[in-house]
Design a protein around this motif. Structure first.
Motif, PDB file in Angstrom:
ATOM      1  N   GLU A 115       0.855  -1.192   0.000  1.00 40.16           N
ATOM      2  CA  GLU A 115       0.000   0.000   0.000  1.00 40.16           C
ATOM      3  C   GLU A 115       0.892   1.243   0.000  1.00 40.16           C
ATOM      4  OE1 GLU A 115      -2.498   2.935  -0.035  1.00 40.16           O
ATOM      5  OE2 GLU A 115      -3.201   0.882  -0.347  1.00 40.16           O
ATOM      6  N   THR A 118       0.643   6.141   3.625  1.00 37.79           N
ATOM      7  CA  THR A 118       1.136   5.907   4.979  1.00 37.79           C
ATOM      8  C   THR A 118      -0.001   5.649   5.967  1.00 37.79           C
ATOM      9  OG1 THR A 118       3.066   7.312   4.575  1.00 37.79           O
ATOM     10  CG2 THR A 118       2.503   6.876   6.869  1.00 37.79           C
ATOM     11  N   CYS A 121      -1.419   2.245   5.552  1.00 42.36           N
ATOM     12  CA  CYS A 121      -0.490   1.235   6.077  1.00 42.36           C
ATOM     13  C   CYS A 121      -0.638   1.117   7.590  1.00 42.36           C
ATOM     14  CB  CYS A 121       0.950   1.593   5.712  1.00 42.36           C
ATOM     15  SG  CYS A 121       1.372   1.313   3.977  1.00 42.36           S
ATOM     16  N   ASN A 125      -1.669  -2.320   9.504  1.00 42.15           N
ATOM     17  CA  ASN A 125      -0.900  -2.878  10.616  1.00 42.15           C
ATOM     18  C   ASN A 125      -1.775  -3.067  11.849  1.00 42.15           C
ATOM     19  OD1 ASN A 125       1.897  -3.397   9.876  1.00 42.15           O
ATOM     20  ND2 ASN A 125       2.093  -1.190   9.531  1.00 42.15           N
ATOM     21  N   VAL A 138       2.968  -5.688   6.256  1.00 46.48           N
ATOM     22  CA  VAL A 138       2.499  -4.505   5.532  1.00 46.48           C
ATOM     23  C   VAL A 138       3.712  -3.746   5.008  1.00 46.48           C
ATOM     24  CG1 VAL A 138       1.219  -2.331   5.702  1.00 46.48           C
ATOM     25  CG2 VAL A 138       0.442  -4.344   6.995  1.00 46.48           C
ATOM     26  N   GLU A 140       4.853  -0.287   2.838  1.00 50.54           N
ATOM     27  CA  GLU A 140       4.514   0.977   2.200  1.00 50.54           C
ATOM     28  C   GLU A 140       5.336   1.109   0.927  1.00 50.54           C
ATOM     29  OE1 GLU A 140       4.529   5.811   3.080  1.00 50.54           O
ATOM     30  OE2 GLU A 140       4.715   4.397   4.759  1.00 50.54           O
TER      31      GLU A 140
END
Length: 232
Positions: A115, A118, A121, A125, A138, A140
């Protein structure tokens, strides 16, 4: 009626496996997905995650839709000789769809949720921690920046149309013999999309049955869903 439970039963999750690939027992999967729905409802407005707020709408349009592709995905996984070491990814994961439902159902496989945003993400998480998804990482990142030949199987949903540049990007991050599994809508549009590529890849289209979405609906309400499997 418990829409989520009934949908899982209609998809065959009471059998505990697809194509010989074990899946999480239906009671455990239902519990995790109920918790996931609650998290989506809590954070949807803040993170602009999905276009639904009601429990049953989320269950049908997002959870059951994501899981409807699992039987075909398991069939693909069952053909691998080194099934235990396969790496799977959800590209452009967004709210975690289809990656979170799929990773919850298949805890024995490692999933990477890719993804670029931010804040999303952070949400992913949070979901992975709350749902105790030990098999989820995960990352970024953008698809264009991923290293070549990294994943055995990539899934994506509500992603950009497959035009020349994006098709090349997605195919190059697959290992040799790997597959893309794209959740799409109308078959006619899929064929037009694929025919528009300068080098048409080898692909198949599989019709998906999403409980309460593609079945038992009037003609005007019925929605077509398909899984496009593209081989590298």
């Amino acid at each position: 009626m418990n829409i989520l439970r009934e949908g899982l039963l209609k998809l065959g999750f009471d059998k505990d496996n697809f194509s010989g690939i074990p899946v999480l027992p239906i009671d455990e999967l239902e519990a995790k997905m109920e918790k996931y729905i609650a998290i989506l409802q809590e954070y949807n407005a803040k993170f602009d995650l999905i276009n639904a707020d009601e429990h049953d709408e989320i269950a049908v349009k997002h959870i059951l839709d994501s899981l409807s592709g699992l039987p075909k995905i398991c069939e693909i996984l069952s053909r691998a000789s080194d099934a235990d070491s396969l790496s799977l990814a959800d590209i452009g994961s967004g709210a975690g769809l289809p990656g979170i439902p799929l990773s919850a159902a298949l805890p024995q496989y490692k999933f990477t949720l890719i993804e670029r945003m931010t804040k999303r993400c952070a949400f992913l998480n949070h979901c992975a921690a709350e749902l105790e998804l030990k098999n989820v990482t995960v990352e970024e990142n953008q698809a264009e920046r991923l290293e070549q030949k990294r994943f055995d199987l990539c899934v994506f949903r509500a992603f950009r149309p497959l035009e020349k540049k994006m098709a090349k990007v997605l195919l190059r991050i697959l290992k040799d013999g790997g597959c893309l599994a794209a959740y799409k809508a109308k078959k006619a549009n899929i064929i037009e999309e694929m025919e528009g590529l300068p080098q048409k890849p080898k692909y198949e289209v599989f019709q998906l049955v999403v409980p309460f979405l593609t079945e038992n609906a009037g003609e005007e309400e019925e929605r077509e869903r398909n899984l496009v499997v593209i081989e590298r």
